[in-house]
Scaffold this motif. Structure first.
Motif, mmCIF file in Angstrom:
data_model
loop_
_atom_site.group_PDB
_atom_site.id
_atom_site.type_symbol
_atom_site.label_atom_id
_atom_site.label_comp_id
_atom_site.label_asym_id
_atom_site.label_seq_id
_atom_site.Cartn_x
_atom_site.Cartn_y
_atom_site.Cartn_z
ATOM 1 N N LEU A 144 0.814 -1.208 0.000
ATOM 2 C CA LEU A 144 0.000 0.000 0.000
ATOM 3 C C LEU A 144 0.852 1.265 0.000
ATOM 4 N N ASP A 145 1.901 1.306 0.803
ATOM 5 C CA ASP A 145 2.748 2.494 0.889
ATOM 6 C C ASP A 145 3.464 2.758 -0.432
ATOM 7 N N SER A 146 3.969 1.696 -1.059
ATOM 8 C CA SER A 146 4.673 1.842 -2.329
ATOM 9 C C SER A 146 3.739 2.366 -3.412
ATOM 10 N N LEU A 147 2.534 1.820 -3.458
ATOM 11 C CA LEU A 147 1.569 2.246 -4.461
ATOM 12 C C LEU A 147 1.165 3.697 -4.255
ATOM 13 N N SER A 148 0.958 4.077 -3.002
ATOM 14 C CA SER A 148 0.572 5.456 -2.691
ATOM 15 C C SER A 148 1.686 6.435 -3.060
ATOM 16 N N GLU A 181 -6.513 -8.387 -1.228
ATOM 17 C CA GLU A 181 -5.679 -7.358 -0.608
ATOM 18 C C GLU A 181 -5.127 -6.342 -1.613
ATOM 19 N N ALA A 182 -4.528 -6.821 -2.691
ATOM 20 C CA ALA A 182 -3.956 -5.897 -3.677
ATOM 21 C C ALA A 182 -5.046 -5.078 -4.353
ATOM 22 N N THR A 183 -6.178 -5.709 -4.629
ATOM 23 C CA THR A 183 -7.286 -4.979 -5.254
ATOM 24 C C THR A 183 -7.826 -3.912 -4.311
ATOM 25 N N LYS A 184 -7.890 -4.247 -3.023
ATOM 26 C CA LYS A 184 -8.329 -3.266 -2.028
ATOM 27 C C LYS A 184 -7.326 -2.118 -1.932
ATOM 28 N N ASN A 185 -6.034 -2.417 -2.017
ATOM 29 C CA ASN A 185 -5.024 -1.359 -2.017
ATOM 30 C C ASN A 185 -5.279 -0.354 -3.137
ATOM 31 N N SER A 186 -5.640 -0.873 -4.314
ATOM 32 C CA SER A 186 -5.876 0.021 -5.452
ATOM 33 C C SER A 186 -7.102 0.895 -5.227
ATOM 34 N N LEU A 187 -8.090 0.382 -4.505
ATOM 35 C CA LEU A 187 -9.260 1.184 -4.158
ATOM 36 C C LEU A 187 -8.898 2.277 -3.157
ATOM 37 N N ILE A 188 -8.174 1.898 -2.115
ATOM 38 C CA ILE A 188 -7.785 2.867 -1.084
ATOM 39 C C ILE A 188 -6.953 3.999 -1.682
ATOM 40 N N VAL A 189 -5.950 3.631 -2.459
ATOM 41 C CA VAL A 189 -5.068 4.642 -3.039
ATOM 42 C C VAL A 189 -5.798 5.447 -4.112
ATOM 43 N N GLY A 190 -6.620 4.768 -4.907
ATOM 44 C CA GLY A 190 -7.383 5.479 -5.929
ATOM 45 C C GLY A 190 -8.256 6.554 -5.318
#
Length: 415
Positions: A144-148, A181-190
């Motif tokens: 999550l941190d890397s994606l953000s 988890e990864a899909t949720k990360n994309s939602l949170i960051v999006g």
């Protein structure tokens, strides 16, 4: 660590924004597709919602955005001004989705691994070529941190997230790591960077969840719908396609070589309306701005009638000009193998994925990839919407003549 690369033009901030305006794109979708299933196929208590609910709770995804969001709907903007974040961009469907979005004139931001493709065979330069026309960011969707940080470094707001993420193997841990988890990360960051719409590539088989990847997908689907209930300014489109052409191509070379076509039972157990990667990508691109497709679960198949394995085999033999030879395997054989693997998985955790793979193979051998009709208690070809123009016959012709390049099964070969 993450980095971003941009093609084909450079601007002062290093971000590609110079896309041409979208041509006069006129979708026939509303008249030809949407009217075929005006109601949500799942119970309304689960997924339908009213966006005017005044008692909506604060969203867990509503973190402060670094870019002020406009009160004007992104759907009113020219396509070139709509920023679409694509995760899973180098997967089988993802790369076609990126291509379609770029063709329509959207400003596409594609997240990719530094080594992408089957078993990481593509390096950065090869990935940039595959995703030509998009702004490519090398990052890790499982972090999550890397994606953000990757999106923060871009300095762009996000209008829409399109997720084509899917577990490559279907293993237990991998399913939850990627499909949830990864899909949720994309939602949170999006949402953190302004996203107002989320297009999710799911699967039609989640209607009857017996496998871990199905449960993981359903958990995220439910949370996505709940987020739209909480946030009146946010919407989603959940796309549930039937079988892909690639998943039906595993026996092409066998038939071409004059060997038998293998099927379970009498060959009538599992039917589908297969859809091409290009047609599915076009459908997902429709979901980006078409309000008729917002806040809905959207099953989708390809054109033509549903086909059973027996019919697929007959078609393949005819096109290959080979004598029909079928090897019919009792489905009970798989049940026996799965029983053994399940027993050993209880003693040896390392066998857990092997048991799950057996269940996946058994599921695909017995269950149709069509809409489930609750009233009739069976799968329905009639209630499975058709979309696109590419047919399985055309696909079989092509791979018989040109081979399977671009259709490699990778870790899915076991199925």
């Amino acid at each position: 660590m993450s980095s971003c690369c941009c093609l084909p033009f450079n601007s002062s901030n290093g971000i590609t924004l110079n896309f041409s305006r979208n041509p006069n794109f006129k979708s026939l979708f509303k008249s030809q597709f949407v009217n075929q299933f005006p109601n949500n196929p799942l119970p309304s208590s689960t997924f339908q919602h009213s966006i005017s609910n005044p008692s909506r709770k604060r969203s867990i995804f509503s973190t402060a955005s670094s870019t002020p969001s406009s009160e004007t709907s992104f759907r009113t903007k020219p396509f070139k001004d709509i920023n679409v974040l694509v995760v899973g961009s180098t997967g089988y469907i993802g790369k076609f989705v990126v291509k379609e979005l770029v063709k329509r004139g959207f400003n596409v931001i594609a997240i990719a691994r530094e080594k992408s493709g089957i078993k990481g065979k593509n390096n950065k330069n090869e990935t940039l070529g595959i995703l030509s026309g998009a702004n490519v960011c090398f990052s890790d969707v499982t972090n999550l941190d890397s994606l953000s940080e990757s999106l923060r470094n871009l300095g762009l707001s996000i209008d829409v997230v399109v997720s084509c993420l899917a577990s490559r193997s279907g293993g237990v841990k991998d399913s939850w790591k990627i499909d949830y988890e990864a899909t949720k990360n994309s939602l949170i960051v999006g949402k953190k960077y302004g996203a107002k719409h989320f297009v999710l590539l799911s699967a039609i088989c989640v209607q009857k969840p017996l496998l871990e990847f199905q449960r993981a997908k359903l958990k995220f689907e439910a949370e996505l719908a709940e987020e739209a209930r909480r946030d009146a300014g946010f919407s989603y489109s959940i796309v549930r396609p039937t079988a892909f052409f690639k998943s039906l191509a595993g026996q092409v070379e066998l038939v071409k070589d004059g060997k038998p076509y293998v099927m379970f039972g009498d060959g009538e157990l599992c039917a589908c309306k297969p859809i091409s990667e290009a047609d599915l990508a076009a459908f997902m691109a429709d979901c980006v701005v078409n309000e008729d497709l917002a806040n809905r679960i959207l099953p989708v198949g390809g054109p033509g009638e549903a086909m059973t394995p027996l019919q697929q085999g007959e078609l393949l033999f005819r096109l290959a000009e080979r004598e029909e030879k079928f090897l019919k395997v009792p489905i009970e054989v798989m049940d026996f193998v799965i029983g053994i693997l399940d027993f050993f998985a209880k003693v040896f955790p390392a066998v857990e994925d092997a048991a799950e793979f057996g269940k996946i193979g058994r599921y695909y051998a017995a269950e149709s990839m069509l809409v489930w009709d609750d009233e009739a208690g069976e799968y329905s070809a009639e209630k499975t919407p058709s979309y696109g123009k590419d047919t399985l016959e055309e696909f079989f012709k092509r791979v018989l003549e040109e081979g399977m390049e671009g259709q490699e099964l990778g870790e899915q070969m076991i199925f």
